[in-house]
Design a protein around this motif. Structure first.
Motif, PDB file in Angstrom:
ATOM      1  N   ILE A 283       1.175  -1.246   0.230  1.00 33.72           N
ATOM      2  CA  ILE A 283      -0.149  -0.176   0.302  1.00 33.72           C
ATOM      3  C   ILE A 283       0.836   1.252  -0.081  1.00 33.72           C
ATOM      4  N   GLN A 284       1.885   1.348   1.009  1.00 32.73           N
ATOM      5  CA  GLN A 284       2.552   2.147   0.665  1.00 32.73           C
ATOM      6  C   GLN A 284       3.491   2.761  -0.808  1.00 32.73           C
ATOM      7  N   LEU A 285       4.084   1.356  -0.925  1.00 34.72           N
ATOM      8  CA  LEU A 285       4.861   1.611  -2.358  1.00 34.72           C
ATOM      9  C   LEU A 285       3.406   2.007  -3.701  1.00 34.72           C
ATOM     10  N   ALA A 286       1.689   2.137  -3.371  1.00 29.39           N
ATOM     11  CA  ALA A 286       1.670   1.716  -4.567  1.00 29.39           C
ATOM     12  C   ALA A 286       0.997   3.369  -4.137  1.00 29.39           C
ATOM     13  N   VAL A 287       1.259   4.046  -3.038  1.00 26.50           N
ATOM     14  CA  VAL A 287       1.105   5.360  -2.354  1.00 26.50           C
ATOM     15  C   VAL A 287       2.260   6.417  -3.095  1.00 26.50           C
ATOM     16  N   PHE A 288       3.045   5.865  -3.211  1.00 27.45           N
ATOM     17  CA  PHE A 288       3.916   6.407  -3.158  1.00 27.45           C
ATOM     18  C   PHE A 288       4.350   7.141  -5.012  1.00 27.45           C
ATOM     19  N   LEU A 289       4.218   5.923  -6.007  1.00 23.74           N
ATOM     20  CA  LEU A 289       4.354   5.832  -7.383  1.00 23.74           C
ATOM     21  C   LEU A 289       2.672   6.590  -7.727  1.00 23.74           C
ATOM     22  N   GLU A 290       1.748   6.788  -6.964  1.00 25.65           N
ATOM     23  CA  GLU A 290       0.434   7.305  -7.738  1.00 25.65           C
ATOM     24  C   GLU A 290       1.041   9.612  -7.016  1.00 25.65           C
ATOM     25  N   LEU A 291       1.738   9.337  -5.800  1.00 28.04           N
ATOM     26  CA  LEU A 291       2.189  10.861  -5.670  1.00 28.04           C
ATOM     27  C   LEU A 291       3.671  10.892  -6.400  1.00 28.04           C
TER      28      LEU A 291
END
Length: 285
Positions: free
Chosen positions: A245-253
């Motif tokens: 989840i943290q990685l997905a948020v980072f990629l979207e940001l």
């Protein structure tokens, strides 16, 4: 305070009745719940394993005597039975010693990695992965620790090879040479236990997430996204580690999609495009 060990080795850890405060950092040789003391314990295990590899004493040769009837006594038979039993126990010690040895190597890699000694962790990781008939679970964790040590030392391309999801055929935990093959497949169907992957799918998903992190460090967000979505295909999203989840948020940001990042945080769900649900493997780089 807590507990350690299991079965007959289970121990309770109690607070001292009169705790003492010492100045300076404690020595690693002082028994306490610390990585430094764990490292000392592992060094002791390695010393004991060296002694195990050189067993003390060998059976005496048989003595052939003739009794008054002109026939041989049974001393040779006793020797024959004894030597067979000695070889059997010696082989058992060798098999158990090898199992302990590879587990110790794995622990040495992890402890040194946590202590910030990436070079020593890398040495133990490579030595572990070079062992013959290495169980799948040890190979998976060894690849993770070796890859992380390589990243700490700046060897990104080599680290990527260690995070390949195709390198984990199973999650066996017993040496195949011992005549048994124990597979970590919990009856409750959980993919993780204590943060450790228990199934091949969970192990591959963890490797994909780590591989995606490496691509993020290399600023290759497209490959990072593909690896993350491959992990989502391997497991139900509720079973994925929170790092996904943290990685997905980072990629979207990174892509400037703030609203999508917020939705991922709220729903704890990673949106995967339908075209990427075909289960196609990521091509090796």
């Amino acid at each position: 305070r807590g507990h350690a060990g299991s079965g007959s080795h289970h121990k309770l850890l109690m607070f001292s009745a009169s705790p003492t405060v010492t100045s300076g950092s404690p020595s690693g040789a002082v028994p306490m719940l610390s990585l430094e003391f764990a490292n000392v314990c592992l060094q002791n295990v390695l010393i004991l394993l060296q002694r195990l590899a050189k067993p003390n004493g060998v059976p005496h040769p048989p003595t052939h005597t003739v009794n008054s009837n002109g026939t041989h006594d049974a001393d040779g038979d006793h020797y024959e039975n004894g030597i067979h039993g000695h070889h059997s126990s010696l082989r058992s010690c060798q098999v158990n010693g090898q199992a302990i040895r590879i587990s110790t190597m794995l622990c040495c890699a992890y402890v040194n990695l946590c202590l910030g000694d990436a070079l020593t962790a890398l040495t133990w990781g490579r030595q572990l992965l070079s062992q013959p008939n290495l169980p799948g679970a040890h190979k998976c964790l060894g690849s993770l620790y070796t890859g992380e040590a390589l990243l700490e030392l700046g060897y990104v391309e080599e680290a990527i090879r260690h995070f390949s999801p195709d390198s984990v055929p199973d999650m066996s935990v017993t040496l195949s040479g011992s005549g048994m093959l124990s597979v970590a497949d919990p009856s409750d169907g959980s993919s993780f236990r204590g943060g450790t992957p228990q199934t091949p799918a969970a192990a591959k998903a963890v490797l994909c997430i780590n591989l995606a992190s490496v691509f993020c460090l290399s600023r290759d967000t497209e490959k990072a996204r593909k690896c993350l979505h491959q992990a989502c295909h391997l497991l139900q999203q509720r079973d994925l580690p929170h790092q996904a989840i943290q990685l997905a948020v980072f990629l979207e940001l990174q892509a400037g999609n703030t609203s999508t990042a917020l939705q991922i945080l709220k729903k704890q769900h990673i949106p995967v495009r339908p075209a990427e649900k075909t289960g196609k493997r990521l091509r090796k780089t």
